[in-house]
Design a protein around this motif. Structure first.
Motif, PDB file in Angstrom:
ATOM      1  N   GLN A   1       0.828  -1.197   0.000  1.00 22.56           N
ATOM      2  CA  GLN A   1       0.000   0.000   0.000  1.00 22.56           C
ATOM      3  C   GLN A   1       0.867   1.254   0.000  1.00 22.56           C
ATOM      4  O   GLN A   1       0.578   2.222  -0.673  1.00 22.56           O
TER       5      GLN A   1
ATOM      6  N   GLN B   1      -6.653   3.603   6.983  1.00 22.21           N
ATOM      7  CA  GLN B   1      -6.890   2.158   7.101  1.00 22.21           C
ATOM      8  C   GLN B   1      -6.532   1.669   8.498  1.00 22.21           C
ATOM      9  O   GLN B   1      -7.228   0.830   9.084  1.00 22.21           O
TER      10      GLN B   1
ATOM     11  N   ALA C   1      -2.641  -4.087  -4.772  1.00 22.29           N
ATOM     12  CA  ALA C   1      -2.486  -3.020  -3.770  1.00 22.29           C
ATOM     13  C   ALA C   1      -3.465  -1.874  -3.992  1.00 22.29           C
ATOM     14  O   ALA C   1      -3.115  -0.707  -3.863  1.00 22.29           O
ATOM     15  N   LEU C   2      -4.711  -2.225  -4.323  1.00 20.92           N
ATOM     16  CA  LEU C   2      -5.742  -1.180  -4.392  1.00 20.92           C
ATOM     17  C   LEU C   2      -5.988  -0.667  -2.978  1.00 20.92           C
ATOM     18  O   LEU C   2      -5.805  -1.393  -2.010  1.00 20.92           O
ATOM     19  N   PHE C   3      -6.416   0.600  -2.876  1.00 20.44           N
ATOM     20  CA  PHE C   3      -6.674   1.162  -1.554  1.00 20.44           C
ATOM     21  C   PHE C   3      -8.088   0.754  -1.124  1.00 20.44           C
ATOM     22  O   PHE C   3      -9.068   1.223  -1.710  1.00 20.44           O
ATOM     23  N   PRO C   4      -8.200  -0.119  -0.104  1.00 15.09           N
ATOM     24  CA  PRO C   4      -9.512  -0.700   0.210  1.00 15.09           C
ATOM     25  C   PRO C   4     -10.501   0.314   0.771  1.00 15.09           C
ATOM     26  O   PRO C   4     -11.702   0.086   0.728  1.00 15.09           O
ATOM     27  N   HIS C   5      -9.981   1.433   1.303  1.00 12.18           N
ATOM     28  CA  HIS C   5     -10.900   2.395   1.921  1.00 12.18           C
ATOM     29  C   HIS C   5     -11.395   3.442   0.923  1.00 12.18           C
ATOM     30  O   HIS C   5     -12.127   4.344   1.304  1.00 12.18           O
TER      31      HIS C   5
ATOM     32  N   PHE D   1      -6.313   8.741  -7.673  1.00 20.01           N
ATOM     33  CA  PHE D   1      -5.430   9.034  -6.534  1.00 20.01           C
ATOM     34  C   PHE D   1      -4.139   9.723  -6.947  1.00 20.01           C
ATOM     35  O   PHE D   1      -3.638  10.609  -6.264  1.00 20.01           O
TER      36      PHE D   1
ATOM     37  N   ARG E   1      -5.352   2.871 -12.576  1.00 22.26           N
ATOM     38  CA  ARG E   1      -4.762   3.757 -11.569  1.00 22.26           C
ATOM     39  C   ARG E   1      -3.325   4.103 -11.937  1.00 22.26           C
ATOM     40  O   ARG E   1      -2.887   5.235 -11.777  1.00 22.26           O
TER      41      ARG E   1
END
Lengths: 222, 342
Positions: A124, A146, B85-89, B98, B144
């Motif tokens: 991330q 997160q 690695a996508l941003f889960p939020h 982004f 992305r």
């Protein structure tokens, strides 16, 4: 024979005490989480000096009693305030206690935040860098949002403990809920009844909050 | 000028180099692929280009600019990660947008819409990553990475988490998207089919070394050494001998063609026979015995024994159904001679 009837006329004073308790709690949690987050970031820093200092801070405050911190800050905060501002205006027990709680709780919050940050996969962070973000942007926009989601139950649990610990301010004479109950009880000569009542209130609030946190935990786990 | 120059880079952890004096170059608009088994150092190469690992020795240049001192976030390089690695939020749209910090809101919205359209997810902008299938997440990750218009895209084993069917379809799709955008890219994979399907240039890596950097065609038909010949495609090495300046002979006859300069007449060699070099021909006087058969739908792969006992592989059209033990006529069609000195 127990006589709880005198509690009713004392309720306004007890409510004032509860307001002080909750105000102190809310401000301590807010300050503690902010300072704790900064400490966690410092602790995870690649600069050895910064992480060393943060580690020392955390270990120090986790190794001394809260009551000691409260008493000591009660003496020291006014001195520092005078030294910083040059003014002799009295700081007040509330501010001293708030500073003590923020600094003490930050050590505990920082360990929770640190675990939260470390639970976010390194990919991330790299994804953020690959999209042109700086370290502070990666932390603010990707990692911390997160991490805080994951740690909310733990932070709340720690706050419930702090809710009980705020009662230690009686040592410096602040009239929080417990101290208000104690002094009212003494005045009317019914200390047992007032303390039992105070205990019941602490129990109901803490227990209720714990149940809420458990339900929250289940929802976040999905 | 080349877009990316990877120049004599060596990276070590402890004693053994993970990347060993490696060089290659990628032209603008080209898709390159590093191919190798796990642990060969290919991901380290990608991480060096992205800037996630400090460069220890050598140089990496992007459009002529040395990257060694440029931090990862300032490199105009996008990356698609193995686990996406996508941003889960964040929603799909927020994920894609982004990297567009600093763009005007209208342009950002337009760019996000354009990319979602490009990857076929125009309706999914408000969804969250966990609501998408693996293939859709993969496409979001690509969108992305493409959004900020980088000079180069890096793809780390981008299809390894997907089913075989989807993998094939997506690799073709991703190639189309990259080509349509005129984007240069480097892909890392252990899957040869993926490498051949996606890339203009493929580099075969082994133990931190780049054995050959070439077009898929040349890798298959003109492998630089045994390691590449072994890794790419199937085939069998048959002992033989150089019989002239441009010919060699072995059990199945004498064949002429270009040979490596270092080979001279009389040298003992191993000749590489690919399954598609061995042609089934009932009219041929040469026969071989079927040892094993592998039906693949469109073709049979037969393992054959020559009279000497030497095994070869043959690719035969699928309606030529022969039993094990049967002798069948074969002949060789060697368009390229591939021989390695012994």
């Amino acid at each position: 024979m127990m006589d709880f009837s005198q509690i009713v006329p004392a309720l306004p004073a007890l409510a004032d005490g509860m307001v002080l308790t909750l105000k102190l709690l809310a401000m301590s949690v807010a300050g503690g989480v902010v300072l704790g987050t900064l400490l966690a970031l410092a602790r995870l820093s690649s600069l050895p000096l910064l992480s060393g200092l943060a580690k020392f801070y955390v270990n120090y405050f986790r190794s001394i009693p809260l009551l000691l911190v409260i008493s000591w800050f009660y003496l020291v905060v006014p001195l520092i305030y005078t030294w910083l501002t040059g003014s002799f205006e009295p700081v007040g027990a509330f501010t001293s206690c708030l500073v003590a709680f923020v600094m003490f709780e930050a050590a505990y919050f920082s360990e929770i935040v640190r675990a939260g940050i470390q639970s976010i996969p390194k990919g991330q962070v790299n994804a953020g860098y690959a999209l042109g973000m700086r370290y502070d942007q990666v932390m603010r926009l990707i990692v911390l949002p997160q991490a805080f989601r994951k740690m909310t139950p733990l932070l709340l649990q720690q706050s419930i403990i702090l809710f009980q610990d705020t009662s230690l301010v009686y040592a410096v004479g602040l009239l929080d809920f417990l101290n208000a109950a104690r002094s009212k009880g003494d005045i009317v000569g019914l200390p047992h009844e007032f303390l039992i009542f105070a205990g019941a209130v602490y129990f109901v609030i803490s227990m209720g909050a714990t149940q809420l946190v458990k339900r929250l935990q289940k929802r976040f786990a999905v | 000028m080349m877009l990316l120059e990877f120049d004599n880079v060596t990276q070590s952890y402890g004693a053994a180099p993970v990347v060993d004096a490696m060089s290659f170059a990628l032209a603008d608009g080209e898709i390159g692929c590093l191919l190798g088994s796990s642990g060969c150092g290919k991901t380290t190469v990608l991480r060096c280009i992205a800037g996630f690992e400090p460069l220890q020795s050598g140089d990496i240049r992007l459009a002529g600019q040395a990257l060694a001192k440029v931090p990862a976030h300032q490199r105009p390089i996008g990356m698609v990660f193995q686990d996406y690695a996508l941003f889960p939020h964040l929603t799909v749209s927020a994920n894609v947008g982004f990297g567009l910090k600093g763009w005007a809101r209208r342009e950002r919205t337009a760019r996000v819409a354009e990319l979602l359209e490009l990857v076929g997810l125009a309706d999914s902008g408000s969804k969250y990553p966990h609501e998408l299938s693996g293939g859709q997440q993969q496409r979001v990750a690509l969108a992305r990475a493409l959004a900020p218009k980088p000079r180069l895209i890096l793809l780390d084993e981008p299809f390894s988490n997907l089913d075989v069917d989807l993998r094939e379809r997506l690799s073709r799709e991703v190639r189309d998207i990259l080509k349509r955008e005129g984007m240069s890219a480097i892909l890392v994979t252990h899957d040869q089919h993926e490498a051949f399907a996606m890339a203009d240039k493929v580099g075969v890596m082994q133990q931190g070394r780049l054995r050959q950097w070439d077009t898929p065609y040349r890798l298959y038909h003109q492998p630089a050494d045994r390691a590449v010949a072994d890794f790419i495609g199937q085939g069998v090495l048959v002992p033989g001998m150089v019989s002239g300046p441009a010919s060699l002979s072995f059990e199945l006859g004498e064949f002429s063609g270009q040979l490596p300069d270092e080979l001279a007449a009389g040298d003992a060699v191993d000749v590489l026979l690919r399954p598609d070099d061995v042609v089934h021909d009932d009219a041929s006087p040469l026969t071989a015995t079927v040892l094993a058969r592998d039906f693949r739908g469109t073709v049979f792969h037969y393992t054959l024994a020559l009279p000497s006992g030497q095994k070869v592989l043959a690719q035969v059209p699928s309606h030529h159904d022969h039993a094990i033990g049967e002798a069948i006529g074969i002949r060789l069609e060697l368009d390229h001679l591939i021989a390695f000195g012994r």
